[in-house]
Design a protein around this motif. Sequence first.
Motif, PDB file in Angstrom:
ATOM      1  N   GLY A  11       0.837  -1.189   0.000  1.00 47.65           N
ATOM      2  CA  GLY A  11       0.000   0.000   0.000  1.00 47.65           C
ATOM      3  C   GLY A  11       0.870   1.236   0.000  1.00 47.65           C
ATOM      4  O   GLY A  11       2.077   1.178   0.225  1.00 47.65           O
ATOM      5  N   MET A  12       0.239   2.369  -0.318  1.00 48.49           N
ATOM      6  CA  MET A  12       1.011   3.607  -0.382  1.00 48.49           C
ATOM      7  C   MET A  12       0.461   4.600   0.614  1.00 48.49           C
ATOM      8  O   MET A  12      -0.736   4.636   0.873  1.00 48.49           O
ATOM      9  CB  MET A  12       0.890   4.206  -1.778  1.00 48.49           C
ATOM     10  N   ASP A  13       1.351   5.452   1.151  1.00 54.60           N
ATOM     11  CA  ASP A  13       0.842   6.536   1.973  1.00 54.60           C
ATOM     12  C   ASP A  13       0.308   7.623   1.039  1.00 54.60           C
ATOM     13  O   ASP A  13       0.601   7.616  -0.151  1.00 54.60           O
ATOM     14  CB  ASP A  13       1.945   7.058   2.908  1.00 54.60           C
ATOM     15  N   PRO A  14      -0.496   8.546   1.593  1.00 54.13           N
ATOM     16  CA  PRO A  14      -1.146   9.537   0.717  1.00 54.13           C
ATOM     17  C   PRO A  14      -0.172  10.287  -0.161  1.00 54.13           C
ATOM     18  O   PRO A  14      -0.482  10.577  -1.322  1.00 54.13           O
ATOM     19  CB  PRO A  14      -1.827  10.471   1.707  1.00 54.13           C
ATOM     20  N   LYS A  15       1.007  10.591   0.351  1.00 53.67           N
ATOM     21  CA  LYS A  15       1.968  11.358  -0.447  1.00 53.67           C
ATOM     22  C   LYS A  15       2.403  10.552  -1.668  1.00 53.67           C
ATOM     23  O   LYS A  15       2.377  11.036  -2.804  1.00 53.67           O
ATOM     24  CB  LYS A  15       3.188  11.717   0.405  1.00 53.67           C
ATOM     25  N   SER A  16       2.780   9.296  -1.419  1.00 54.37           N
ATOM     26  CA  SER A  16       3.202   8.439  -2.532  1.00 54.37           C
ATOM     27  C   SER A  16       2.056   8.239  -3.518  1.00 54.37           C
ATOM     28  O   SER A  16       2.244   8.280  -4.739  1.00 54.37           O
ATOM     29  CB  SER A  16       3.625   7.076  -2.014  1.00 54.37           C
TER      30      SER A  16
END
Lengths: 85, 863
Positions: free
Chosen positions: B770-775
Amino acid sequence: MKMAEQFNIKTHVLVPVHKKISNEEKEELFKKYNISFKQLPKILSNDSALEGLEVVSGDVVQIIRKSIDLGEVPYYRVVVNGKRI
Amino acid sequence: MVEKFVHKKVKSIVFGMLSPEVIKKMACAKIITPELYDKEGYPVDGGLMDIRLGVIDPGLRCKTCGGKLKECIGHFGYLDFARPIVHVKFIDVILKCLRATCKDCGKLLVDEKKLAKQDEERTVVENERDVNVLRKQVHVFVTGLKSIKKCPHCEAKQLSIKMEKPTTFLENEKRLSPIEVRTRLERISNEDCVVLGLNSQYARPEWGILTILPVPPVTIRPSITLESGERSEDDLTHKLGDIVRINQRLFENLNVGAPEIIVEDLWDLLQYHVTTYIDNSVPQVPPARHRSGQALKTLSERIKSKEGRFRYNLTGKRVNYAARTVISPDSKIELNEVGVPLRVAMEITIPETVSEWNVKRLKKFVESGPKNYPGSNYVVRPDGKKKKITDETQEQLLEELQPGYVVERHLMDGDIVIFNRQPSLHRMSMMAHKVRILPGKSFRLNPSVCNPYNADFDGDEMNLHVPQTVEAMSEAEILMQVQTQIISPKDGLNVIGCHTDSVTGLYLLTTRMEFTKDEAVQILDQIGVYKVERFSKFGEIVKGREIFSAVLPDDFNFVGEDKQKRKVIVNNGVLVEGIVDNAIVGQEKGELIRALCAKYGLDLGIKLLGQLFRLGIEAISRHGFTTSISDTDLPGEVGSKCKEIIYNAERRVSQLIEQYNENQLVSMPGLSEEETMELKIREVLDRARTKIGEVVSSIASEENPTIIMVVSGAKGNILNLAQMAACVGQQSLRGRRIEIGYKDRTLSSFAKKDLMPHARGFIKGGYKDGMDPKSYFMHAMTGRDSLMDTALRTPKSGYLYRRLSSALQDVKLEYDSTVRDGKGNIIQFIYGEDGLDVSKTESGKINVKRIVEEFLEEIKNVA
């Protein structure tokens, strides 16, 4: 001018040999392909590859290109006045 | 119907302007009134619908030729203008002529010496070069004359002439009336016309100013009668009506001697109407509109651009005997077949001429009629009368049916049809298939031929055309059938081959699968291999490789390389060594497919290809195949190894940034220090991802389905797997790290001027993590960019292709081995300057060694 002294494009590997063909050869060529000189590919008389060949418009030059499969392949161009335009 | 027209052969075509005399000569009527019909609805004499101009109503006869509707092709009329009108399409020529000639004596603004020189140069160009160069040469000369201030002949001072768009000429800011312009143009001598690039026989300059207007025949502007009985006139008729009306008013005002302003106003209005009549999309002229506000379609619009006569009606014609529906896959039909829905087959017909030998068969079709399959829809009598088969006519037609009649029977299995998907970019976009009538409503095609059509099944529609003569059918069969197109003319590779599941299936089959004898026989039966000798040598346990070998011909020998560059050897039809994968059977790669086609011919080649394809599908469905999230699970130590790689890369990046900040970075040639740093950072991050890919692939098990797909070449590569499992990597926008966004930073979550990987779009984790919002945001940026890119590129490349194909469309290879254009000009003396047919070579080269070896082998066998 300096450039021209240092660098002669006619000796460059990527520039094929250009040579003028005689009138008899010209006639033969026209007869072989059943064409007039207007149907030949053209080359401007001020083309650098024609330097020192002393051709005038109407002359035909033979260009010998190298091919991997056929060795040498001739191509013909008719010289066309390139002074204007 | 008696043909009244003289038939002649066109020898040449000349484009020119119409002179007033010619217009008058070809006219059959003078138009004097804007009225169209009288109270009875009969065309008015001297009106725009005058019956001397042709007939568009049934029953009426043309007053000029006496022909009825459809017999009379129509005749021109004419209209006298009260004052001359400028033709918009010739303003450039007129301006050129005005500028190049003297305002007083009308001679060219050059002395004899220069004129002679120009004549000489022009003749040289004319003799040596083509029209385009001549045109350019004349243009350069003529435009050179506009700067001359004094006439060399009469010494008259020349004023500068300007054109005010669209149709007025100004001389020193003073308006030149069309009358004045015309008188000046009339003064130009015929000899000078030649210098100006005009042939005075076909185009005198003053003909560009109209004194008389040809009125086209009514047959090119027919009116339509609405259901209410009301008549709706064509756009051209409307426009001509305006012209005639204003012209009349101008005449009247001139006759009563109205003030100059009124006359000028009317004159301008007439000019506007004539301009829009010729071209309704001239810049700076408001287009003339219908009452509904829709712009009128006048002369130029009829001819011009995509919806014009040429591109819409002449190069693109609508045809009969065609069908179009959605396509869907069916791997059970042959590659050169197409599944046609029954309802299509009963609509589209094939004409068959009745002869002694087929009369019985064709009678059956007529008996069945249009409602039963296989039946027929029409019968054509020898005199050309076409009769529809209905319940009433059926019996009678059946009785008269005899040799010479033609029965239009339903489409049947084995008929040849041409199948096409737009955009038809290469010759493989239109291939001939054999019909296979199937239930349902969609065309069915073997998924293997998707590649040449570039088709998929997400709702694509395709077209089907049915050749109507035996000549067309056999031509399609010989030249266009799918098997003739396996080898692409662009690189000599096979455009058709196994792909995705089929490749995986064959890989599984040749690496690990085993069957009982019964199963093996069943598989071969399923894929269409029925010959007993093919499986007579099977033991109790049959290896997958044996089944593969059973498909190949017995005398087939082949040596190739698989995707991993390991040898694959087939000896006497037996796969003795190696694994079958994408490099052996795949599309645009499959060496084996090319070898099969070369040895056994295309007909057998395509049959074998179909069998191999189905074998792959059969194998994968028996083996079972699925991919799952757990395919991307990494053992603990590998995960930490990946983290370490990323950590090291980040450290290296921060070192680089530090160096840059301390001005210790040596810039690379051609780059600034900042660019050098960026380049190095990108290098470091790229290397990190590749390394992670290597780590992931080194631990991946041979049994991992995702790995199987990658190794067999069916789909995906190891980087995709690394992206899912470990690290998505750098997101790049226009070839650089992400730089745009807020001031000095990409997102407000980062410090200003933060150059570290995570602040510039490097995504540490894998898709699975999964990705954090920034990524996620950065990933979405690049995702959208690529979407935009494709959306913008498609129409651009389409236009580019259109221009290219228009430029090359007449080029062909002549019998004397030269390549020539439409005029017979030589482009190449030998095709491709090496005389090679690429589709007959081995990916562009000739393997002389192999040919010699094969030849020696042959001699040995004979001896």
